[in-house]
Design a protein around this motif. Structure first.
Motif, short mmCIF file in Angstrom:
data_model
loop_
_atom_site.label_atom_id
_atom_site.label_comp_id
_atom_site.label_asym_id
_atom_site.label_seq_id
_atom_site.Cartn_x
_atom_site.Cartn_y
_atom_site.Cartn_z
N ALA A 482 0.83 -1.20 0.00
CA ALA A 482 0.00 0.00 0.00
C ALA A 482 0.86 1.26 0.00
CB ALA A 482 -0.91 0.01 1.22
N GLU A 483 0.46 2.21 -0.81
CA GLU A 483 1.03 3.55 -0.80
C GLU A 483 -0.12 4.53 -0.69
OE1 GLU A 483 4.87 3.92 -3.25
OE2 GLU A 483 3.61 2.62 -4.48
N GLU A 484 0.18 5.79 -0.56
CA GLU A 484 -0.87 6.79 -0.40
C GLU A 484 -1.84 6.74 -1.57
OE1 GLU A 484 -1.42 11.63 0.26
OE2 GLU A 484 0.58 10.74 0.12
N GLY A 485 -3.12 6.57 -1.27
CA GLY A 485 -4.15 6.58 -2.29
C GLY A 485 -4.45 5.25 -2.93
N THR A 486 -3.76 4.17 -2.53
CA THR A 486 -3.99 2.89 -3.19
C THR A 486 -5.21 2.16 -2.66
OG1 THR A 486 -2.42 1.83 -1.68
CG2 THR A 486 -1.59 2.50 -3.82
N GLY A 487 -5.70 2.51 -1.48
CA GLY A 487 -6.88 1.86 -0.95
C GLY A 487 -6.57 0.52 -0.30
N ARG A 488 -7.62 -0.11 0.22
CA ARG A 488 -7.46 -1.36 0.96
C ARG A 488 -7.04 -2.52 0.08
NH1 ARG A 488 -8.88 -4.46 5.38
NH2 ARG A 488 -10.09 -6.35 5.01
N TRP A 489 -7.60 -2.58 -1.14
CA TRP A 489 -7.33 -3.70 -2.05
C TRP A 489 -6.49 -3.30 -3.26
CZ3 TRP A 489 -8.23 -8.78 -1.22
CH2 TRP A 489 -9.10 -9.13 -0.18
N GLY A 490 -6.22 -2.02 -3.44
CA GLY A 490 -5.45 -1.59 -4.61
C GLY A 490 -6.27 -1.47 -5.87
N VAL A 491 -7.61 -1.49 -5.73
CA VAL A 491 -8.51 -1.41 -6.89
C VAL A 491 -9.42 -0.19 -6.79
CG1 VAL A 491 -8.49 -3.91 -7.20
CG2 VAL A 491 -10.26 -2.85 -5.76
N GLU A 492 -9.33 0.53 -5.68
CA GLU A 492 -10.26 1.64 -5.43
C GLU A 492 -9.95 2.83 -6.34
OE1 GLU A 492 -10.00 -0.92 -1.80
OE2 GLU A 492 -8.56 -0.09 -3.22
N THR A 493 -10.98 3.61 -6.61
CA THR A 493 -10.85 4.85 -7.39
C THR A 493 -11.37 6.00 -6.55
OG1 THR A 493 -13.07 4.85 -8.40
CG2 THR A 493 -11.36 3.47 -9.46
N GLY A 494 -11.51 7.17 -7.14
CA GLY A 494 -12.05 8.32 -6.43
C GLY A 494 -13.55 8.25 -6.21
N HIS A 495 -14.19 7.17 -6.67
CA HIS A 495 -15.63 6.99 -6.53
C HIS A 495 -15.88 5.69 -5.79
CE1 HIS A 495 -16.11 10.22 -9.50
NE2 HIS A 495 -15.11 9.63 -10.13
N ALA A 496 -16.65 5.75 -4.73
CA ALA A 496 -16.81 4.60 -3.83
C ALA A 496 -17.35 3.36 -4.53
CB ALA A 496 -17.72 4.98 -2.67
N ASN A 497 -18.17 3.55 -5.55
CA ASN A 497 -18.78 2.38 -6.20
C ASN A 497 -18.20 2.09 -7.58
OD1 ASN A 497 -19.91 4.66 -7.41
ND2 ASN A 497 -21.93 3.70 -7.66
N LEU A 499 -14.72 0.59 -9.25
CA LEU A 499 -13.48 -0.12 -8.93
C LEU A 499 -12.74 -0.50 -10.20
CD1 LEU A 499 -14.98 -2.51 -6.23
CD2 LEU A 499 -13.68 -0.42 -5.80
N LEU A 500 -11.42 -0.52 -10.12
CA LEU A 500 -10.58 -0.92 -11.25
C LEU A 500 -10.27 -2.40 -11.09
CD1 LEU A 500 -9.02 0.30 -13.71
CD2 LEU A 500 -7.06 0.56 -12.17
N CYS A 501 -10.67 -3.22 -12.06
CA CYS A 501 -10.44 -4.66 -11.93
C CYS A 501 -9.52 -5.19 -13.03
CB CYS A 501 -11.75 -5.43 -11.91
SG CYS A 501 -12.65 -5.51 -13.47
N GLY A 502 -8.81 -4.30 -13.72
CA GLY A 502 -7.92 -4.72 -14.80
C GLY A 502 -6.46 -4.70 -14.39
#
Length: 526
Positions: A482-497, A499-502
């Motif tokens: 994890a780094e700053e802004g990566t989120g809990r799983w590393g798939v999060e974006t600036g929108h809660a719903n 997610l990046l799955c690629g």
């Protein structure tokens, strides 16, 4: 160059989509299918929207040569990073086979063979370098990376560890520094004296990555790490039936779990308030919009930004040449000590000495095609002949897959077709230097009398697969913490719903299914 239709996979429904789903998955590549299967198995209503006429993305098998019954893994071609956990949990009927040889690197009238048993490998190192020291250094070096693999690989399907937590898990300060803190070239030069051996080690740091051994950004280290930790062993295996067998199995698993798969549906926009989202798409028959609680995007961060109407991240750049061939026979080698069936069963390194790799990088960085383009080849059909029709297999035909390094997209911008042809010729010339007959004499012909060979540049991949800049990992790889802004799983974006799955997710890249799994876990709140 024609682009025939892919081998048909599982049938997918083309009926009209419902108006609302728990999750819409944008893109039916392997990661999108993994995400869809997990969510559908959890009871969610799931819709997959795929732009192309079939699912699979870059992990497909096709018959690229007219009238020839050979099903090639056209873009991606080996499996290392796909966790057995995903195969087991999704109930996939999919298998891989070990290659009998790890690698062969020709040198003068001889070469370095890694495989065929430890005694033979040791003897090959001794013949090249004059002593056992290089072999012993090789064993010690890969024992260290093996320990890291066993500790790090299981974390890839867990919430992102912090940097300190991952370092504690590695529990080896010297190896951590070698892989995570100092340019890989430092360790390669410290541990190995022979130029050829150094080059063989370094190649794993350069696949799809344009970097020097001493790049201070450690881009090469990140690439190397993903190449040596797969499965906890670092082995790169052959998918039985080709890459299409994997994505066909994934599509079947998603569909069986209840997901709806729609091909020929190109997503054009995503609008979200963080709670619900509207996903707009177009088809050959018109346009439509579907409502979703979550949107999982199996596309690059660049494409995601465009869909959201946001400023895109810095443009990535691919740097590879992909060549597919069908041969009537394997070529004879100048090195008579090795059978071609062994040499091509593993990774056949071409112009990949340490000095050659540095020279090729410097030339490409200066805006010129490498004068001696580095590349590596392997023969899928030696390990898995099922990709060939019975007649081809019976008459000794074989496939060859070549992956060229240090050819960034910028080199093709002015004249993609002309530069592709020049690079292909130069690359095959480097291969011919180690053969007893030209490789072109071994090429099969299609039904129109054309040689069975095709080449793809980064610009070709950008056009055909929408890989930004032709980058096979969607963007530069990141360390798996994890780094700053990566989120809990590393798939999060600036929108809660959303997610990046690629492949552009943290811990993305390669045919792994890991971003698909992690995005599904994030959506499910696990």
């Amino acid at each position: 160059m024609t682009d025939p239709a892919p081998v048909p996979g599982p049938s997918v429904s083309t009926s009209a989509a419902a108006s609302s789903y728990d999750a819409v998955v944008v893109g039916g590549g392997h990661n999108g299918l993994v995400a869809a299967a997990y969510l559908a198995r959890a009871g969610w209503s799931v819709l997959v929207l795929e732009r192309l006429g079939s699912t699979g993305g870059a992990a497909v098998s096709t018959r690229p040569f007219a009238g020839v019954d050979a099903r090639l893994s056209r873009y991606s071609y080996l499996v290392s990073l796909l966790p057995e956990k995903i195969v087991r949990e999704l109930g996939l009927r999919f298998a891989v086979r070990k290659r009998s040889v790890s690698s062969y690197t020709p040198h003068g009238d001889g070469g370095l063979l890694v495989g065929g048993g430890p005694d033979r490998t040791r003897a090959s190192f001794a013949a090249l370098t004059g002593s056992d020291r290089a072999y012993e250094a090789w064993q010690a070096f890969y024992a260290r990376t093996g320990r890291v693999a066993r500790r790090v690989f299981p974390t890839l399907t867990e919430p992102l560890p912090t940097r300190d937590a991952l370092r504690a898990r590695v529990d080896d300060a010297d190896t951590w520094r070698m892989l995570f803190e100092e340019p890989l070239g430092v360790a390669v030069e410290r541990e190995f004296a022979d130029d050829l051996v150094r080059g063989v080690v370094l190649t794993d740091a350069l696949i799809g990555t344009f970097a020097d051994a001493h790049d201070p950004t450690l881009l090469q280290n990140r690439c190397f790490l993903y190449h040596v930790i797969g499965g906890g062993t670092g082995d790169w295996d052959v998918p039985v039936g080709g890459m299409g067998a994997l994505t066909d199995a994934l599509a079947g698993a998603a569909r069986t779990a209840g997901a709806h798969l729609r091909t020929g549906h190109e997503v054009t926009r995503i609008e979200t308030d963080g709670h619900r989202a509207a996903v707009s798409y177009r088809t050959a028959d018109g346009e439509g919009t579907v409502d979703a609680g979550h949107v999982l995007v199996n596309a690059s961060p660049t494409d995601l930004a465009a869909l959201l109407g946001e400023t895109p991240p810095p443009a990535p750049e691919g740097a590879q040449l992909k060549v597919n061939m069908l041969l009537t026979r394997l070529p004879k080698l100048r090195d008579r000590s090795v059978d071609p069936h062994e040499a091509f069963a593993g990774t056949f390194h071409i112009a990949e000495g340490y000095g050659q790799l540095a020279a090729a990088h410097a030339e490409a960085a200066a805006g010129r095609l490498p004068s001696a383009p580095p590349s590596e080849i392997y023969c899928h059909s030696l390990t898995d002949p099922t990709i060939l029709g019975p007649d081809l297999a019976a008459t000794g035909h074989h496939t060859l897959t070549l992956f060229g390094l240090h050819t960034p997209a910028r080199l093709f911008a002015a004249d993609n077709d002309g530069t592709r042809a020049a690079l292909l010729k130069a690359t095959l010339d480097q291969l011919d230097a180690h053969l007893d007959e030209p490789i072109t004499d071994c090429l099969a012909l299609d039904t129109d009398g054309r040689p069975c060979i095709e080449a793809k540049t980064p610009l070709d991949l950008a056009r055909e697969l929408r890989l930004p800049g032709g980058h096979i990992f969607h963007r530069d790889l990141s360390f798996p913490y994890a780094e700053e802004g990566t989120g809990r799983w590393g798939v999060e974006t600036g929108h809660a719903n959303v997610l990046l799955c690629g492949a552009g997710a943290v811990r993305g890249g390669g045919v792994s299914g890991i971003p698909g799994h992690n995005a599904a876990m994030a959506a499910l709140g696990r």
